[in-house]
Design an enzyme around this catalytic site. Structure first.
Site, PDB file in Angstrom:
ATOM      1  N   ASN A  70      41.517  43.120  34.138  1.00 38.42           N
ATOM      2  CA  ASN A  70      40.710  41.965  33.740  1.00 38.42           C
ATOM      3  C   ASN A  70      41.641  40.750  33.740  1.00 38.42           C
ATOM      4  O   ASN A  70      42.466  40.602  32.838  1.00 38.42           O
ATOM      5  CB  ASN A  70      40.124  42.211  32.342  1.00 38.42           C
ATOM      6  CG  ASN A  70      39.407  40.986  31.798  1.00 38.42           C
ATOM      7  OD1 ASN A  70      39.184  40.000  32.518  1.00 38.42           O
ATOM      8  ND2 ASN A  70      39.037  41.030  30.531  1.00 38.42           N
ATOM      9  N   TRP A  71      41.485  39.930  34.758  1.00 32.79           N
ATOM     10  CA  TRP A  71      42.421  38.805  34.928  1.00 32.79           C
ATOM     11  C   TRP A  71      42.121  37.645  33.987  1.00 32.79           C
ATOM     12  O   TRP A  71      42.889  36.687  33.923  1.00 32.79           O
ATOM     13  CB  TRP A  71      42.389  38.316  36.371  1.00 32.79           C
ATOM     14  CG  TRP A  71      42.950  39.291  37.367  1.00 32.79           C
ATOM     15  CD1 TRP A  71      43.491  40.533  37.112  1.00 32.79           C
ATOM     16  CD2 TRP A  71      43.047  39.106  38.791  1.00 32.79           C
ATOM     17  NE1 TRP A  71      43.911  41.110  38.278  1.00 32.79           N
ATOM     18  CE2 TRP A  71      43.646  40.263  39.326  1.00 32.79           C
ATOM     19  CE3 TRP A  71      42.670  38.074  39.656  1.00 32.79           C
ATOM     20  CZ2 TRP A  71      43.880  40.404  40.696  1.00 32.79           C
ATOM     21  CZ3 TRP A  71      42.910  38.218  41.021  1.00 32.79           C
ATOM     22  CH2 TRP A  71      43.516  39.370  41.532  1.00 32.79           C
ATOM     23  N   LYS A  72      40.980  37.697  33.316  1.00 25.04           N
ATOM     24  CA  LYS A  72      40.591  36.601  32.412  1.00 25.04           C
ATOM     25  C   LYS A  72      40.704  35.257  33.156  1.00 25.04           C
ATOM     26  O   LYS A  72      40.464  35.212  34.355  1.00 25.04           O
ATOM     27  CB  LYS A  72      41.424  36.663  31.131  1.00 25.04           C
ATOM     28  CG  LYS A  72      41.371  38.075  30.502  1.00 25.04           C
ATOM     29  CD  LYS A  72      41.911  38.157  29.121  1.00 25.04           C
ATOM     30  CE  LYS A  72      41.781  39.613  28.642  1.00 25.04           C
ATOM     31  NZ  LYS A  72      42.178  39.790  27.261  1.00 25.04           N
TER      32      LYS A  72
ATOM     33  N   GLU B 105      37.977  48.504  23.155  1.00 24.54           N
ATOM     34  CA  GLU B 105      39.034  47.505  23.040  1.00 24.54           C
ATOM     35  C   GLU B 105      39.081  46.989  21.596  1.00 24.54           C
ATOM     36  O   GLU B 105      38.339  46.055  21.250  1.00 24.54           O
ATOM     37  CB  GLU B 105      38.769  46.326  23.980  1.00 24.54           C
ATOM     38  CG  GLU B 105      38.748  46.706  25.443  1.00 24.54           C
ATOM     39  CD  GLU B 105      39.097  45.520  26.344  1.00 24.54           C
ATOM     40  OE1 GLU B 105      39.932  45.708  27.230  1.00 24.54           O
ATOM     41  OE2 GLU B 105      38.560  44.419  26.143  1.00 24.54           O
TER      42      GLU B 105
ATOM     43  N   GLY C 277      45.961  41.357  23.637  1.00 25.42           N
ATOM     44  CA  GLY C 277      46.897  40.261  23.841  1.00 25.42           C
ATOM     45  C   GLY C 277      47.890  40.080  22.707  1.00 25.42           C
ATOM     46  O   GLY C 277      48.585  39.074  22.640  1.00 25.42           O
TER      47      GLY C 277
ATOM     48  N   GLU D  75      36.090  38.625  23.867  1.00 24.34           N
ATOM     49  CA  GLU D  75      36.297  37.168  23.982  1.00 24.34           C
ATOM     50  C   GLU D  75      34.964  36.457  24.253  1.00 24.34           C
ATOM     51  O   GLU D  75      34.787  35.305  23.840  1.00 24.34           O
ATOM     52  CB  GLU D  75      37.341  36.882  25.077  1.00 24.34           C
ATOM     53  CG  GLU D  75      38.743  37.267  24.598  1.00 24.34           C
ATOM     54  CD  GLU D  75      39.713  37.709  25.675  1.00 24.34           C
ATOM     55  OE1 GLU D  75      39.443  37.488  26.873  1.00 24.34           O
ATOM     56  OE2 GLU D  75      40.754  38.293  25.309  1.00 24.34           O
TER      57      GLU D  75
ATOM     58  N   SER E  61      46.549  45.608  25.051  1.00 21.05           N
ATOM     59  CA  SER E  61      48.005  45.691  25.195  1.00 21.05           C
ATOM     60  C   SER E  61      48.464  46.970  25.898  1.00 21.05           C
ATOM     61  O   SER E  61      49.494  47.538  25.548  1.00 21.05           O
ATOM     62  CB  SER E  61      48.697  45.536  23.843  1.00 21.05           C
ATOM     63  OG  SER E  61      48.413  44.251  23.297  1.00 21.05           O
TER      64      SER E  61
ATOM     65  N   GLY F  27      44.560  43.726  30.540  1.00 20.63           N
ATOM     66  CA  GLY F  27      44.593  42.267  30.632  1.00 20.63           C
ATOM     67  C   GLY F  27      45.920  41.800  31.200  1.00 20.63           C
ATOM     68  O   GLY F  27      46.169  41.852  32.401  1.00 20.63           O
ATOM     69  N   GLY F  28      46.807  41.342  30.318  1.00 19.98           N
ATOM     70  CA  GLY F  28      48.058  40.713  30.738  1.00 19.98           C
ATOM     71  C   GLY F  28      48.846  41.475  31.791  1.00 19.98           C
ATOM     72  O   GLY F  28      49.333  40.886  32.760  1.00 19.98           O
TER      73      GLY F  28
ATOM     74  N   HIS G  74      32.646  41.629  26.604  1.00 21.77           N
ATOM     75  CA  HIS G  74      34.057  41.549  26.201  1.00 21.77           C
ATOM     76  C   HIS G  74      34.160  40.810  24.867  1.00 21.77           C
ATOM     77  O   HIS G  74      33.403  39.872  24.603  1.00 21.77           O
ATOM     78  CB  HIS G  74      34.876  40.818  27.274  1.00 21.77           C
ATOM     79  CG  HIS G  74      36.352  40.970  27.051  1.00 21.77           C
ATOM     80  ND1 HIS G  74      37.041  40.191  26.156  1.00 21.77           N
ATOM     81  CD2 HIS G  74      37.250  41.822  27.591  1.00 21.77           C
ATOM     82  CE1 HIS G  74      38.320  40.571  26.150  1.00 21.77           C
ATOM     83  NE2 HIS G  74      38.473  41.553  27.021  1.00 21.77           N
TER      84      HIS G  74
HETATM   85  P1  13P Z   1      45.587  42.715  27.074  1.00 22.76           P
HETATM   86  O1  13P Z   1      45.916  43.911  27.958  1.00 22.76           O
HETATM   87  O2  13P Z   1      46.230  41.462  27.550  1.00 22.76           O
HETATM   88  O3  13P Z   1      45.832  43.016  25.640  1.00 22.76           O
HETATM   89  O4  13P Z   1      44.008  42.469  27.232  1.00 22.76           O
HETATM   90  C1  13P Z   1      43.142  43.524  27.061  1.00 22.76           C
HETATM   91  C2  13P Z   1      41.772  43.100  27.469  1.00 22.76           C
HETATM   92  O5  13P Z   1      41.157  42.290  26.785  1.00 22.76           O
HETATM   93  C3  13P Z   1      41.221  43.645  28.709  1.00 22.76           C
HETATM   94  O6  13P Z   1      39.880  43.340  28.835  1.00 22.76           O
END
Ligand code: 13P
Length: 247
Positions: free
Chosen positions: A9-11, A164, A170, A96, A209, A230-231, A94
């Site tokens: 997930n590149w956000k 999640e 993050g 967010e 994470s 994510g990251g 998600h």
């Molecule tokens: P991180 O891996 O950066 O913690 O993000 C997780 C996430 O929200 C994937 O959708």
């Protein structure tokens, strides 16, 4: 047997150059057998990602979709448009989106129905906040999110759930493998009977994470079928190491 799946997930990250570099490396990496791989760029980069991934084992998805079919909804993108573009996956609900865009369970349910109606495979995200966990309410919150999203659906072909925990996203904090496993097992039990799903065959990913150095111990848990990353999905070598850990 549930196929392993690792999704990036590149956000809100990426430029034409970085997308090109990341996907060129990812597509060139040897794909380990038995692991599905997908990336979810911003809407703007979906076409570029699809053309770079064409003919490879890397699928492309979106990070959200509209609950509406089409019409005067400025700024929205319909599920059918994503399917028409060539997307296979779409992330729904998600944390967010729930947090910054006030997405309710009802809206998540409507988006899920729209995604399924367009033939996309949804990745439904659920997870509790730190306060909810500390109050002993983690399972209750996750159960309510699952019921809120899936309770009215008759079927949900291809649906994947991503657990999640909000406090792990993050932050560098990961649920311990034991905490994650216990919630995944709980989710399987809750899924039984919702939207015609079978908890034993539905894939449940962990997110929060996930890195190359903790992926192996998470994937060793019997109810963890892969990760929503994510990251660490923004660097080809890091993401590929997580994919390899799932093999
Ligand atoms: P991180 O891996 O950066 O913690 O993000 C997780 C996430 O929200 C994937 O959708």
């Amino acid at each position: 047997m549930r196929q392993r799946l690792v999704v990036g997930n590149w956000k809100m990250h990426g430029s034409r150059d970085s997308v090109h570099a990341l996907l060129t490396d990812l597509v060139a990496a040897p794909a380990p057998g038995g692991v599905g791989v997908a990336v979810c760029p911003t809407y703007l980069h979906i076409h570029q990602a699809l053309s770079l991934c064409a003919g490879s084992a890397v699928a492309v998805g979106a990070q959200d979709c509209s609950a509406q079919e089409e019409g005067a909804f400025t700024g929205e993108v319909a599920a059918a448009m994503l399917a028409d573009a060539g997307c296979q996956w779409v992330i729904i609900g998600h944390s967010e989106r729930r947090q910054y865009h006030a997405e309710s369970d009802a809206l998540v349910a409507a988006k899920l129905a729209a995604a399924l109606g367009a033939g996309l495979q949804p990745i439904l995200c659920v997870g509790e906040t730190r306060e909810q966990r500390e109050a002993g309410d983690a399972q209750g919150v996750v159960a309510a999110q699952l019921k809120g999203a899936l309770g009215e659906l008759v079927s949900a072909p291809g649906l994947v759930v991503a657990y999640e925990p909000v406090w792990a996203i993050g932050t560098g904090l990961t649920a311990t493998p034991g905490e994650a496993q216990s919630m995944h097992a709980f989710i399987r039990g809750e899924l039984d009977g919702l939207a015609g799903l079978d908890g034993d065959t539905t894939r449940v990913l962990y997110g929060g994470s996930v890195k190359a150095d903790n992926a192996g111990e998470l994937f060793a848990q019997q109810d963890i079928d892969g990760a929503l990353v994510g990251g660490a999905s923004l660097k080809a070598a890091d993401f590929q190491a997580i994919v390899n850990a799932a093999a």
